[in-house]
Write a protein that holds these residues in place. Structure first.
Motif, PDB file in Angstrom:
ATOM      1  N   SER A  34      40.289  47.351  49.661  1.00 51.71           N
ATOM      2  CA  SER A  34      39.183  46.585  50.245  1.00 51.71           C
ATOM      3  C   SER A  34      38.829  45.359  49.418  1.00 51.71           C
ATOM      4  N   TYR A  57      33.066  42.861  51.800  1.00 56.74           N
ATOM      5  CA  TYR A  57      31.996  43.790  52.171  1.00 56.74           C
ATOM      6  C   TYR A  57      30.926  43.092  53.007  1.00 56.74           C
ATOM      7  N   ALA A 247      36.788  47.737  53.692  1.00 60.35           N
ATOM      8  CA  ALA A 247      35.452  47.533  53.122  1.00 60.35           C
ATOM      9  C   ALA A 247      34.396  48.225  53.984  1.00 60.35           C
ATOM     10  N   ILE A 251      31.762  51.300  52.910  1.00 62.96           N
ATOM     11  CA  ILE A 251      30.311  51.218  53.131  1.00 62.96           C
ATOM     12  C   ILE A 251      29.807  52.456  53.868  1.00 62.96           C
TER      13      ILE A 251
END
Length: 278
Positions: A34, A57, A247, A251
């Motif tokens: 990521s 992100y 990413a 999360i």
């Protein structure tokens, strides 16, 4: 004999370490993927990123509308967790602490349901939800999860409550307490380790739930986090922006990982106490 036990312990340690690596490796791999650019990812999936791309992100948060999905998931999981855990505790109390006609028959039917795959109820449930106009509704999903009792949680909490001494309720009856008051004031506080264990398992199951939200929700503004990431994955056949997807996956993993880290002591203690006392 002592050396033999040490040798066996060493083997078990190696087995457990190998098993933990099989779990940790995919997570670590997704994490460092990521932080790459897409050219780096397609060039070599095993190398570390030259310069960590933290903007992936932010891009995932915005492009995949993760804020809305998180809020939907918070409402769905939070309401289902509170109502469902309360109903599970209430059902376990009624089936283990209250004597009434047909109690053994009900327990027998509950045990029988363990042999029926849950997927068999999918079509009848959908028809019922459709006729009640509860499809494409987070509130409908909450009702479906709260009223659909889990046999595993009922057995776990029921075994815990069954171990509590009867004298507690006898003293409550002498003081004039009602059944519900004894449940709230006596049984719930003493069963809290088991209730917290059930609540944590419910949280992880609800947060990772995919099939029911995928089937019942058709409006993208109501997607939970699991369905949202699934549709983001479907976009990869058109965009190939894999690093942003990775990413987004990281999360979405954070809440469930944090919950387990903070409450793992409760999970271990509650599960152990429930199995030993039951």
């Amino acid at each position: 004999m002592k050396e033999r036990r040490s040798y066996i312990d060493l083997i078990w340690w190696l087995v457990l370490i190998a098993w933990s690596l099989t779990i940790l490796f995919p997570i670590v791999w997704v994490l460092y993927e990521s932080l790459k650019t897409n050219p780096e990812f397609f060039q070599n999936v095993w190398t570390l990123p030259d310069h960590p791309q933290w903007m992936n992100y932010k891009k995932a948060w915005l492009n995949y509308n993760l804020l809305t999905a998180m809020l939907n998931t918070l409402y769905y999981v939070g309401a289902s967790l509170v109502i469902g855990t309360f109903l599970t505790a209430l059902n376990a109390y009624a089936l283990t602490r209250i004597e009434f006609k047909g109690r053994k028959f009900i327990w027998g039917m509950i045990m029988l349901s363990l042999f029926l795959p849950g997927i068999n109820a999918l079509i009848p449930q959908y028809i019922l939800m459709r006729d009640l106009h509860l499809t494409n509704s987070l509130t409908g999903l909450i009702l479906l999860n709260c009223l659909g009792e889990s046999v595993f949680f009922l057995m776990l909490l029921g075994g815990f409550m069954r171990s509590l001494p009867r004298e507690l309720e006898e003293s409550g009856t002498i003081d004039g307490a009602s059944i519900f008051k004894m449940f709230i004031r006596i049984i719930v506080p003493l069963s809290m380790p088991g209730i917290v264990t059930v609540a944590i398992f419910k949280f992880i199951g609800l947060y990772n739930s995919f099939l029911e939200p995928f089937i019942y929700l058709s409006d993208s503004s109501k997607y939970t986090i699991g369905v949202n990431i699934y549709h983001a994955n479907m976009l990869m056949q058109y965009t190939n922006d894999w690093v942003t997807l990775f990413a987004g996956v990281i999360i979405t993993m954070i809440p469930s990982v944090l919950v387990f880290m903070f409450f793992q002591r409760w999970i271990m203690e509650g599960a152990t106490l429930g199995s030993v006392k039951g």
